[in-house]
Design a protein around this motif. Structure first.
Motif, PDB file in Angstrom:
ATOM      1  N   LEU A   1     -11.219   0.750   9.585  1.00  0.00           N
ATOM      2  CA  LEU A   1     -12.194   0.168   8.659  1.00  0.00           C
ATOM      3  C   LEU A   1     -12.088   0.886   7.324  1.00  0.00           C
ATOM      4  O   LEU A   1     -11.736   2.067   7.260  1.00  0.00           O
ATOM      5  CB  LEU A   1     -13.629   0.305   9.199  1.00  0.00           C
ATOM      6  CG  LEU A   1     -13.936  -0.282  10.568  1.00  0.00           C
ATOM      7  CD1 LEU A   1     -15.379   0.048  10.951  1.00  0.00           C
ATOM      8  CD2 LEU A   1     -13.729  -1.796  10.575  1.00  0.00           C
ATOM      9  N   THR A   2     -12.402   0.164   6.283  1.00  0.00           N
ATOM     10  CA  THR A   2     -12.495   0.765   4.952  1.00  0.00           C
ATOM     11  C   THR A   2     -13.915   0.553   4.455  1.00  0.00           C
ATOM     12  O   THR A   2     -14.357  -0.583   4.196  1.00  0.00           O
ATOM     13  CB  THR A   2     -11.499   0.135   3.975  1.00  0.00           C
ATOM     14  OG1 THR A   2     -10.175   0.289   4.485  1.00  0.00           O
ATOM     15  CG2 THR A   2     -11.591   0.788   2.608  1.00  0.00           C
ATOM     16  N   LEU A   3     -14.679   1.645   4.356  1.00  0.00           N
ATOM     17  CA  LEU A   3     -16.066   1.587   3.941  1.00  0.00           C
ATOM     18  C   LEU A   3     -16.179   1.965   2.479  1.00  0.00           C
ATOM     19  O   LEU A   3     -15.395   2.761   1.954  1.00  0.00           O
ATOM     20  CB  LEU A   3     -16.914   2.533   4.790  1.00  0.00           C
ATOM     21  CG  LEU A   3     -16.857   2.330   6.309  1.00  0.00           C
ATOM     22  CD1 LEU A   3     -17.767   3.335   6.997  1.00  0.00           C
ATOM     23  CD2 LEU A   3     -17.239   0.913   6.684  1.00  0.00           C
ATOM     24  N   ASN A   4     -17.183   1.382   1.839  1.00  0.00           N
ATOM     25  CA  ASN A   4     -17.487   1.725   0.452  1.00  0.00           C
ATOM     26  C   ASN A   4     -18.594   2.758   0.470  1.00  0.00           C
ATOM     27  O   ASN A   4     -19.767   2.430   0.702  1.00  0.00           O
ATOM     28  CB  ASN A   4     -17.929   0.460  -0.312  1.00  0.00           C
ATOM     29  CG  ASN A   4     -18.119   0.743  -1.792  1.00  0.00           C
ATOM     30  OD1 ASN A   4     -17.470   1.633  -2.334  1.00  0.00           O
ATOM     31  ND2 ASN A   4     -19.016   0.016  -2.433  1.00  0.00           N
ATOM     32  N   ALA A   5     -18.240   4.035   0.259  1.00  0.00           N
ATOM     33  CA  ALA A   5     -19.177   5.139   0.419  1.00  0.00           C
ATOM     34  C   ALA A   5     -19.816   5.485  -0.908  1.00  0.00           C
ATOM     35  O   ALA A   5     -19.161   5.544  -1.947  1.00  0.00           O
ATOM     36  CB  ALA A   5     -18.460   6.353   0.994  1.00  0.00           C
TER      37      ALA A   5
END
Length: 1545
Positions: A1159-1163
């Motif tokens: 997954l690629t999360l926007n932190a």
């Protein structure tokens, strides 16, 4: 006075020299008083330096050599055995007048008798003496060996007859009678002559012994008077000689008892002594000085003067002008060949030779041979010294093809003795026939030769004297004659330079000007190119049309000559060119089609493209020209012109186009068998403009491979004769390539005869003038592998056909099958039918044959129908014939019906049973074989998939590391400063340095305590106290290994400002440690940290190598660390057990299949409630990550480049999932939504919360009080009160794999594996060991880079390493340890074990990073591999060996070789001196001696002093030196100050 060395011990005299100089020193003990140069010389060697004038060289030498004329000998003697002598120009005797008969002797009138003594060992010379030193009229006799020195040259030496380099001892028959006396005669009498002196002078052996007498105090050494009667000649006693009563230095004393001044010794102008010793070619040895220094003579020599007839004025001459010499040739030096003629010479001082005419001869040196002619000498009347030498008539000739020859000439007597001659004395022989082949040339020869053209049977050019009477001298030359005309063609425009060769083509250029016609057209003669009579060059005029005719030359008054061959005027034309384009780098072979293109001289034909020359190739035709284009700066379309001398023809229809250069972007594959033939695909742009592409392989031995690029840069270089990076003595192998399209060229690798050991292979693609190196096109270097081998289908009997059952596959065994080829490239054929290759492994080839039996290859109708097809395999250039194949098929029964019925009735029961059993057995066996082959294919495919996965993951990792490299350019590697680095290395077990604490003493006592600690610091500077302190502590049983390491680190901090002293202490302690282990087992030394000195060594290495770690090792170590972190985080990691999918440690391997997706999360980072938020950062996580794992990955990205100390602790932040405007959810590892199964609770993951890809998450501060928000029903978290109370205590967490509650069942048998894939995986967990291989292959480059930097000697090795290794070698030598294995173990235990292993396992010592248990496990395997590479033991691995050792089993031998070369190269380096090491240590002390907490370290050390106070005091009192230094008293003072302890002060 010192005797000179024995000349026999002198060095060998080099050829071409006449002396050898050595250095002489006068020493008083070890103090050098003065130095001088002593020369050993050889008079015979002087003559060898100038063989043409040996007498002149002899008497001109500054060694004082003289020349004996009759003996032809250069000697240091003062006289010759017979005949006259030519004295040296510097001879001291030249200044003395001949002795008069009435000159009184030097003896005083009161002397009753003269003393007779043996010949002395030495005699002195007083160069300062003058004529005033003796009474007037009483000058010393010429026989006195110490007469006044008048010249600047050396004194003549005494005589001797020994060989070179040996000095003559005393003669055995010489009487040694001390102080014998004889009456002193007054004169020789009026009738005595020099001849009388010569005959009456006796030898020393004839001297009769005389009774001794005491001389007076003022008696001088006796001289031999000229009127001494025969038989009474005394020897002379020299001061200091054997038998002399006077001291050796008495002769130096003046009347006042003083020594002469230095300038009187040396003549007043040279302050230093410079002496010479004779190495005479005539056999005598003596010593004398060069011109201004005093003469020194050897005490062991017999110095005697045999001087009969020395001063006979008729026989003694001096200087080079007195030498017999031939000076010049009288008259002309020219002599024609084949003519008898005398030679007249002129000379001087040859009178002695005119009375022996038969002994004189002229010698001419002609072409390496000597031509000897009798000579006659005639001299003028005295005093004229001029003489004339006539060499008798002789006819000379020579073989050399040159007009004249210089012939050396000299006079020789007695057949072997060469008389001096002037330098370069010669006559000139000339041969008129050389170069004058015809009459015209002969008549134009130089007038002084007097050459004439002699007509006769054989006309020739000779000297006039050689033309016989029967022959006539020609006055008129014959008509000209043309031999050849070149070229025979030329353009109709004229301008062609035509060369006409012949004979009698005039004697001057004016004879032929305007008299040359070519094909009826005038041809202008070039006066500069005219050669008399033989050739001329003329320039043709324009003919206007094509015409053919002969060339004609006319010489006025002599006639006209016409050539046999005709000259043709031609009109050349250029019609077309091919190809019409080529790369601007040049190299295109251009072909020009036309007519009569070979007009004129070939060397005058030029092809020009624009303004660039097109170089003609060797073979040309009249209808076409071929040339090779030159490079052009830019792409352009240019005209093509052909020049015929000064005439040009242009291509009318068409031009040549220079296109952009071809560019190669990639090439592959990267391997080939030695037999070659593998197809290499070369991809790029503009490849179709290449005319002749080639692949070139260069093989060299021991040539360093040039550094390769990063795989993205490509470089094209112009082709040269010797390729860059390769040895010009290499072997080149080439094969042509095929241009497939503008983007593809296909090449087949050339075959190599074999590869030497340690070869260097370079593969290049030669595209006309461009060369592309394979190393710049691929990250993997090209390599050649061993050829494969295939076994026949029937190994037992290859001649028998292989029977094939339709439906099965062919299986062929072999070796090295897939090393350098893929299955798609292998061509397998059965006759003319293909056998499709399905699988290719290292040892097997599986192919699927045609369904029906194919026909044989190249089958003809006349062949028998039962001919079987052959199974062949083509692998590149290799062709394997593996035997014939026969398909099994159903054949009809051939028995008659009656026989069949009888057979069936007779054996029906038995046959039926046997058939059933056989059929069942065959079916089962074939099925088992098919299953086995399928499993084998599956295993091979599994191996291929592991290999492919390694390549893919390595590519992904390299992409990530490229991004990391770009990040490092901005932020840099997070190195720790030296203070933190030192604290972590010195105190590895402490979370914080113990030196950060306070002293812990009241403020009132602080000044006193600090004063006491200062005294302790001074006391530590005492080497005796420090060693006593360390040994006393180590002898205590309660002093543990932890205490030893702690005290060593405290001492390191305390002495950090004095590293030179610290190093000295380390050397002392290490020497004692070596002595201890030598007595036990030296190989165990430094293996463990059991002593203080071993920890001191670790700290010393850490200090000295800090700069090397930062500058060299830091980058590859950090890249390895980041690569490990990336790979570990890339796969699932069990948060509870710590096991990971990607690791090198099998104990930490996750042996389960876990489903996950990235997954690629926007932190986001929320600073505070209601505060602004930073911009979102993409963070890569896995949906199987726990919330804590995801939180750590988000912190790494959000705080990238921020030091760890400035980052917030993870426990102070919560992860908040935000969706839309108001949707907020706090995520945690455990809450009420967690899955609970019995006694197990599963930790929450992102997948549990169903967080989608691209979701926005934020890190928010933890709430101290959990207050429900509007859109939130509960606030979960690790500290939330909503967790069920029943879970506490008894419920255990799990993450990815839940441990089994039951004990592990026994492993089932092989045949009982049934059930689903999950059960199969659990039964065989070892199948996941391939993940270790995948991880190893991915990290291999980073491990290799790190080891290469650590073990490389290409850059300067740290001075501390060289210094310490030299110290170990020195200790081994002192203790007689010659076992290299022991020294290797010492070096390994001191550097790799004590420092590098520590750094590799703990990168947090060097970088500001945080490690995890998984990363520590991976680093542990790498560190263990490095340690195994440094050890000497050969680890024999088997099936039961640890997995971690098996993982790097193939790499460890290569690493071992690197370690051995590293140790060997360091040993060969220049030794590191103590001064260099101290300089480096002093600089380290200045740079890094900041506040490391030295005062606290001293306080901690005092605690150990206080603990073992009595033992330390006792050890100091028992040592006598310590008592003298009052070390115990000083320690008591320190104790009183620090502890306020009452002592017995």
């Amino acid at each position: 006075m010192c005797p000179s060395p024995d000349p026999s011990e002198a060095p060998v005299l080099q050829r071409g020299t006449d002396h050898i100089s050595v250095s002489v020193e006068l020493r008083f003990g070890d103090v050098v008083i003065t130095k001088a140069s002593l020369s050993f010389y050889d008079c015979m060697a002087v003559t060898e330096l100038r063989p043409s004038a040996q007498c002149q060289a002899c008497v001109s030498s500054h060694w004082g050599c003289n020349w004996c004329v009759w003996q032809h000998l250069c000697t240091h003697k003062a006289s010759c055995d017979a005949g006259p002598m030519v004295m040296n120009k510097q001879s001291p005797l030249l200044s003395l007048a001949p002795p008069a008969r009435d000159i009184p002797t030097l003896f005083p009138p009161t002397a009753p008798a003269s003393t007779v003594t043996p010949v002395p060992d030495t005699f002195p010379v007083d160069p300062g003496a003058t004529d005033s030193d003796v009474p007037t009229g009483a000058r010393p006799s010429l026989l006195s060996p110490w007469g006044p020195w008048a010249g600047s040259g050396p004194i003549p030496s005494p005589t001797s007859s020994e060989s070179h380099f040996h000095e003559k001892p005393l003669r055995p028959n010489l009487p040694i009678i001390p102080r014998a006396t004889v009456p002193a005669p007054t004169n020789l009498g009026p009738a005595a002559t020099p001849e009388d002196l010569s005959t009456s002078h006796p030898s020393p052996s004839d001297a009769a012994p005389m009774p001794p007498a005491e001389p007076g105090p003022e008696t001088l050494p006796s001289m031999v008077a000229l009127d001494q009667p025969p038989g009474t000649v005394p020897a002379t006693t020299f001061p200091g000689a054997t038998g002399s009563t006077k001291p050796a230095l008495d002769w130096l004393m003046r009347e006042g008892g003083e020594l002469p001044e230095a300038d009187e010794w040396t003549g007043g102008d040279v302050p230093a002594f410079s002496t010479s010793t004779l190495l005479s070619g005539d056999g005598d040895s003596a010593e004398h000085e060069g011109p201004p220094a005093p003469l020194i003579l050897l005490s062991s020599l017999d110095y005697q003067y045999d001087t009969p007839g020395l001063w006979e004025l008729g026989e003694v001459n001096w200087g080079p002008s007195s030498c017999p010499c031939v000076e010049s040739v009288q008259g002309s030096t020219l002599m024609p060949v084949h003519v008898e003629q005398e030679i007249h010479l002129q000379g001087r001082n040859l009178r002695l030779f005119q009375d022996s005419p038969g002994d004189n001869e002229c010698v001419l040196e002609l072409e390496g041979l000597e031509v000897v002619v009798e000579a006659r000498v005639e001299c003028e009347l005295p005093p004229d010294t001029m003489c004339h030498v006539t060499c008798q008539q002789h006819q000379l000739s020579y073989e050399a093809l040159q007009p004249e020859l210089q012939v050396g000439l000299f006079l020789r007597r007695a057949g072997r003795l060469r008389v001096d001659s002037a330098d370069g004395l010669h006559v000139i022989l000339y041969n008129c026939s050389v170069g004058h082949w015809d009459c015209s040339r002969c008549q134009t020869a130089m007038p002084q030769y007097g050459c004439v053209w002699c007509d006769g049977e054989y006309p020739r050019c000779v000297a006039q004297e050689a033309c016989g009477k029967a022959e006539a001298v020609a006055t008129q030359c014959p008509a000209p004659f043309i031999h050849s005309v070149e070229p025979l063609t030329g353009p109709i425009d004229g301008g062609t330079r035509v060369t006409i060769r012949g004979s009698n083509l005039g004697q001057h250029v004016q004879d032929v000007l305007g008299m040359v016609m070519v094909a009826g057209v005038p041809c202008a003669v070039d006066a500069q190119e005219y050669e008399v009579s033989s050739s001329l060059v003329c320039i043709t005029g324009a003919s206007g049309e094509e015409v053919v005719g002969a060339a004609a030359v006319e010489v006025p008054g002599r006639g006209r000559s016409i050539s046999e061959l005709n000259f043709a005027y031609q009109d050349p034309k250029v019609h077309s060119i091919f190809p019409a384009r080529g790369p601007r780098a040049g190299g295109t072979h251009l072909t020009l089609h036309g007519s009569k293109l070979l007009t004129g001289r070939l060397e005058d034909i030029r092809v020009v493209v624009g303004d660039q020359l097109c170089h003609l190739l060797l073979e040309q035709q009249s209808e076409q020209l071929q040339c090779k284009t030159s490079p052009h700066s830019i792409p352009a379309t240019l005209p093509v012109t052909v020049w015929f001398g000064t005439i040009k023809r242009r291509l009318q229809h068409g031009q040549f186009k220079y296109t952009s250069d071809p560019n190669v972007t990639s090439a592959g594959p990267t391997k080939s068998f030695l037999s070659g033939g593998r197809e290499i695909w070369v991809r790029g742009q503009n490849l179709d403009v290449v005319q002749t592409p080639r692949i070139r392989v260069t093989v060299a031995l021991g040539v360093l491979q040039p550094s390769q690029g990063n795989g993205r840069r490509r470089r094209a270089v112009l082709e040269t004769a010797c390729s860059p990076g390769a040895s010009c003595g290499s072997h080149h192998f080439e094969e042509p390539c095929y241009v497939n399209s503008s983007h593809l060229i296909m090449c087949r690798t050339p075959a190599l005869p074999g590869l030497p050991e340690d070869p260097w292979v370079q593969v290049e693609f030669v595209l006309d003038n461009l060369v592309f190196d394979f190393a710049t096109l691929s990250r993997i270097p090209f390599s050649y592998e061993a050829d494969p081998t295939l076994q026949p289908l029937n190994p037992e009997d290859p001649t028998m056909p292989f029977r094939h059952k339709p439906g099965s596959v062919f299986s062929v065994e072999g070796e090295n099958l897939d090393l350098a080829i893929s299955k798609e490239e292998v061509v397998a054929m059965i006759g003319d039918g293909p056998c499709v290759v399905k699988t290719l492994t290292r040892h097997h080839l599986y192919c699927e044959p045609p369904v029906e039996q194919p026909l044989p290859r190249h089958h003809a109708l006349r062949e028998a129908p039962d001919t079987l097809p052959e199974f062949t395999v083509q692998m590149g250039n290799l062709h394997f014939s593996l035997g014939h194949v026969q398909y099994d098929g159903e054949s009809p029964v051939a028995f008659p019906v009656a026989a069949q019925v009888g057979l069936g009735v007779g054996a029906s029961l038995l046959a039926l049973g046997v058939i059933i059993i056989v059929l069942m057995y065959r079916r089962k066996s074939k099925q088992a074989l098919r299953d086995y082959k399928k499993v084998q294919i599956q295993l091979e495919n599994l191996e291929s998939s592991v290999r492919d996965r390694c390549k893919k993951e390595f590519t992904d990792l390299m992409t990530e590391m490229t991004d990391l490299t770009s990040d490092l350019l901005g932020s840099g590697i997070p190195f720790l400063d030296y203070k933190v680095y030192a604290e972590r290395v010195f105190f590895p077990g402490h979370r914080e340095s113990p030196l950060h604490r306070d002293l812990g003493v009241p403020e009132s006592r602080r000044p006193t305590v600090e004063q006491g600690l200062g005294q302790l610091s001074n006391l530590l500077n005492s080497k005796l106290f420090l060693t006593k302190f360390i040994y006393t502590l180590e002898s205590q049983r309660t002093f543990s290994a932890r205490d030893r390491a702690y005290v060593a680190s405290l001492l390191t901090v305390a002495l950090h400002g004095k590293l030179e002293y610290f190093t000295d202490i380390l050397r002392t302690l290490l020497s004692d440690l070596v002595a201890q282990y030598v007595a036990k087992n030296p190989k165990l030394m430094l293996r463990r940290t059991e002593t203080v000195v071993e920890k001191l060594l670790t700290n010393w290495m850490s200090i000295c190598l800090y700069t090397f770690v930062r500058d060299s090792v830091g980058e590859p170590l950090y890249m390895l660390f980041r690569g490990i972190k990336h790979q570990v985080d890339k796969g699932p990691v069990d948060s509870v057990t710590g096991k990971a999918k990607y690791t090198l440690n099998d104990n930490r391997l996750l042996r389960e299949d876990v489903e996950y997706r990235p997954l690629t999360l926007n932190a986001l980072l929320a600073v505070g409630t209601g505060a602004g938020e930073a911009q979102g950062v993409p963070v890569k996580v896995l949906d199987c990550d726990t919330i804590s794992q995801a939180k750590e990955k988000m912190l790494d990205q959000l705080y990238k480049g921020v030091p760890l100390a400035q980052r917030p602790a993870p426990r102070t932040l919560d992860v908040e999932w935000r969706s839309g405007v108001a949707g907020h959810l706090i995520l945690s590892d455990e809450d009420v939504t967690s899955e609970v199964q019995g006694m197990w609770r599963r930790l929450n993951t992102l997948q549990h919360y169903k967080v989608p890809d691209g979701a926005t998450v934020a890190l928010v501060p933890c709430l101290t009080k959990h207050v429900l928000r509007e859109n939130q029903d509960y606030v979960p978290g690790e500290r939330t009160p909503m967790l069920e109370d029943v879970d506490e205590g008894g419920i255990r967490p799990w993450h990815l794999v839940k441990p089994s509650e039951e004990p592990e069942p026994p492993r089932p048998r092989r045949g009982s594996l049934r059930g689903g894939e999950r059960e199969r995986a659990k039964a065989i967990p070892e199948i996941y060991l391939t993940r270790l291989l995948s991880m190893k292959g991915t990290l291999q480059k980073f491990v290799d880079d790190l080891f290469q930097v650590i073990l490389s000697t290409s850059r300067p090795v740290p001075l501390a390493v060289k210094y310490f290794f030299d110290l170990l070698d020195e200790q081994a030598q002192q203790h007689g340890i010659s076992d290299q294995d022991t020294i290797h173990i010492w070096k390994t235990n001191s550097l790799p074990l004590r420092f590098w292993i520590n750094i590799i396992k703990n990168p947090q010592f060097v970088f500001d990073v945080q490690t995890s248990d998984n990363m520590d496990a991976v680093l542990l395997v790498i560190a263990q591999t490095f340690m195994d590479a440094c050890t000497l033991a050969d680890h024999k691995l088997g099936r039961d060996s640890p997995i971690n050792k098996l993982l790097y089993a193939r790499d460890i031998p290569r690493y071992k070789g690197m370690v051995e070369r590293y140790y060997a190269d360091i040993k060969q380096n220049v030794p590191a001196s103590d001064q260099e090491m101290n300089s480096v240590l002093a600089e380290l002390s200045r740079n890094y001696s900041g506040d490391l907490g030295a005062r606290v370290a001293l306080h901690e050390l005092y605690k150990y002093i206080n603990k073992y106070y009595d033992q330390i005091i006792t050890a100091l009192e028992e040592d006598g030196t310590a008592q003298k230094m009052q070390l115990g008293y000083r320690l008591q003072q320190i104790a009183a100050a620090v502890e306020n302890k009452v002592t017995d002060l």
